[in-house]
Design an enzyme around this catalytic site. Structure first.
Site, PDB file in Angstrom:
ATOM      1  N   HIS A 284    -128.255 -75.714   9.980  1.00  0.00           N
ATOM      2  CA  HIS A 284    -129.717 -75.852   9.985  1.00  0.00           C
ATOM      3  C   HIS A 284    -130.330 -74.657   9.257  1.00  0.00           C
ATOM      4  O   HIS A 284    -130.398 -74.624   8.035  1.00  0.00           O
ATOM      5  CB  HIS A 284    -130.197 -75.965  11.436  1.00  0.00           C
ATOM      6  CG  HIS A 284    -131.630 -76.358  11.593  1.00  0.00           C
ATOM      7  ND1 HIS A 284    -132.432 -76.743  10.548  1.00  0.00           N
ATOM      8  CD2 HIS A 284    -132.428 -76.414  12.704  1.00  0.00           C
ATOM      9  CE1 HIS A 284    -133.638 -77.036  10.998  1.00  0.00           C
ATOM     10  NE2 HIS A 284    -133.676 -76.840  12.299  1.00  0.00           N
ATOM     11  N   HIS A 335    -129.887 -83.684   0.908  1.00  0.00           N
ATOM     12  CA  HIS A 335    -130.726 -83.531   2.095  1.00  0.00           C
ATOM     13  C   HIS A 335    -130.572 -84.763   2.970  1.00  0.00           C
ATOM     14  O   HIS A 335    -130.297 -85.855   2.484  1.00  0.00           O
ATOM     15  CB  HIS A 335    -132.196 -83.339   1.686  1.00  0.00           C
ATOM     16  CG  HIS A 335    -133.078 -82.939   2.818  1.00  0.00           C
ATOM     17  ND1 HIS A 335    -133.721 -83.851   3.626  1.00  0.00           N
ATOM     18  CD2 HIS A 335    -133.416 -81.706   3.286  1.00  0.00           C
ATOM     19  CE1 HIS A 335    -134.419 -83.200   4.541  1.00  0.00           C
ATOM     20  NE2 HIS A 335    -134.259 -81.903   4.363  1.00  0.00           N
ATOM     21  N   ASP A 394    -133.325 -74.894   0.409  1.00  0.00           N
ATOM     22  CA  ASP A 394    -132.387 -73.800   0.661  1.00  0.00           C
ATOM     23  C   ASP A 394    -131.692 -73.336  -0.613  1.00  0.00           C
ATOM     24  O   ASP A 394    -131.193 -72.210  -0.677  1.00  0.00           O
ATOM     25  CB  ASP A 394    -131.318 -74.223   1.681  1.00  0.00           C
ATOM     26  CG  ASP A 394    -131.924 -74.508   3.047  1.00  0.00           C
ATOM     27  OD1 ASP A 394    -132.726 -73.689   3.500  1.00  0.00           O
ATOM     28  OD2 ASP A 394    -131.604 -75.554   3.633  1.00  0.00           O
TER      29      ASP A 394
END
Length: 457
Positions: A284, A335, A394
């Site tokens: 996460h 994702h 990210d």
């Protein structure tokens, strides 16, 4: 007086090792049973779509459109309270404002603030940014941890003891507690790192007081750096990162944790600590750290950063579990929801390039851009995938943090500094609309058997 016994708490004794093997042997479930009983593992269906477990007005993620009854992938879009995040960012950037505080206001109250409302809200956050007397000395400076997420969670749970109305779950009181958490997270995170840097790493100790006239992003850089100096572009890019990480639907792991724990009726501090524990997980909140570490390995392996054939070979080795951590993943790509693109990554990318130019790290930026372009091609060639693959937020955030000279230990806490806004909005939404404790079902697949007396075991 009883003497203290020295125990190595990190020691796994032979007895514990054997018991661990027993636990694994008797707790392993036949994976075919999940299909037999139509269990949606991870609360996702066979196509990877999240199982609908609630309703929200706080944010919306758009990854596909329905045309003639068919689900068609589309460019990703993210909405905060019905407003496209791209429009939100364009608005405060055009008017040369820092956007995080405005975004927090929008998420909590469901509307954009006027000039006067935003000024009052910023003053309210500045008011709550002060820690209790001696908190830094008595809590943060003692027993510093190498993991800032644990330090942050410990600080949050300790604040419970300083709150005379800690268990009051009225909306007004929970809002007050939420504003305190939003205001204090930057301070707790940076002070926690400064304590670790000094007492564990042996560096000089710097404790600056937050300044009320500074934005959240500016205060982070002010608190962290020995000279408190930063450029306008540095502060604006960090502010943008906070805006883009502030909220992402009710189904992500930490926000769903906030809903689940809140539904039990517990206090704000316990609910926030639970969400922090979820965000700490490398699947996460820790994903951007993996991206940075992967690129560090890539830089050592690929001798010519402009040689796309070498880059493709490295990416293939990643997928074949022959490079980096042998996990078979290209971190930062793909994702759970988005398919064609992650809108946050698209918004972020242009500002990342500007910061790379300011920092003289254009070669690294070009390497990131090359991987972003080549990775989907390699993944499509090497793997069977049911939806598109694109860079997620990210992918670039870790590179940005490294250019801002943020220590690796603060990458996930900075995520928490941002996401506490979304968590707070979802906690209040759960309290306002809930009433039933969240309790999904688990089916037992253990075979019934009789109890055996001790001599017969």
């Amino acid at each position: 007086m009883a003497m203290e016994k020295k125990i190595d708490y990190s020691c796994i004794t032979p007895q514990v090792q054997a018991l661990g093997q027993l636990c694994a042997r008797n707790s392993t479930i036949d994976t075919t049973l999940y299909e037999t009983y139509s269990v949606n593992r991870g609360l996702r269906d066979i196509n990877g779509n999240g199982v609908l477990t609630g309703l929200t007005k706080i944010s919306d993620i758009v990854a596909f459109h329905i045309e003639n009854g068919k689900k068609l992938p589309c460019e990703g879009e993210l909405y905060y309270r019905g407003i496209n995040v791209q429009s939100l960012v364009d608005g405060f950037m055009k008017e040369k404002r820092f956007g995080y505080e405005e975004t927090v206001y929008l998420l909590l109250f469901g509307q954009l603030p006027t000039t006067e409302q935003l000024k009052d809200f910023q003053e309210q956050l500045a008011y709550y940014r002060a820690l209790p007397t001696n908190f830094v000395r008595d809590i943060i400076m003692k027993a510093p941890s190498a993991d800032m997420m644990n330090t942050l969670a410990r600080s949050v749970l300790t604040l419970y003891g300083y709150d005379p109305n800690a268990n009051d779950n009225s909306i007004e009181n929970v809002l007050r507690q939420s504003l305190q958490m939003i205001a204090l997270f930057p301070v707790l995170s940076v002070y926690g790192y400064q304590a670790y840097s000094h007492y564990v790493l042996g560096n000089s100790l710097y404790i600056h007081n937050p300044l009320p006239e500074l934005s959240t992003a500016e205060n982070i850089l002010h608190l962290l750096r020995p000279d408190s100096a930063y450029t306008e572009l540095e502060a604006r890019v960090l502010d943008l990162a906070l805006v883009l990480h502030a909220e992402h639907g009710g189904g992500n792991n930490s926000t769903f944790t906030m809903h689940v724990v809140t539904s039990s009726g517990t206090d704000t501090y316990s609910a926030v600590a639970a969400a922090l524990a979820s965000l700490k997980g490398p699947k996460h909140g820790g994903a951007n750290i993996k991206v940075v570490q992967m690129f560090d390995d890539l830089k050592k392996t690929v001798t010519d950063w402009k040689d796309e054939e070498q880059i493709e070979q490295y990416l293939c080795r990643l997928l074949h579990k022959e490079a980096f951590d042998q996990a078979g993943l290209i971190y930062g790509m793909g994702h759970a929801v988005y398919s064609l693109s992650d809108p946050r990554a698209n918004i972020f990318k242009g500002f990342v390039q500007k910061l790379a130019m300011e920092k003289g790290r254009c070669d690294e930026y070009e390497l990131y851009a090359a991987v972003e372009r080549l990775a989907p091609q390699v993944i499509a060639r090497e793997r069977r995938i049911y939806k598109g693959v694109a860079a997620n937020i990210d992918f670039y955030s870790g590179f940005v943090y490294s250019m801002l000279d943020l220590p690796l230990e603060l990458y996930t806490p900075i995520f928490a500094v941002s996401r506490i806004a979304g968590w707070s909005a979802h906690r209040m939404e759960e309290l306002i609309n809930g009433g039933r404790i969240i309790r999904p079902a688990y089916k037992s697949v253990e075979v019934e058997r009789p109890y055996q007396p001790m001599p017969l075991r």
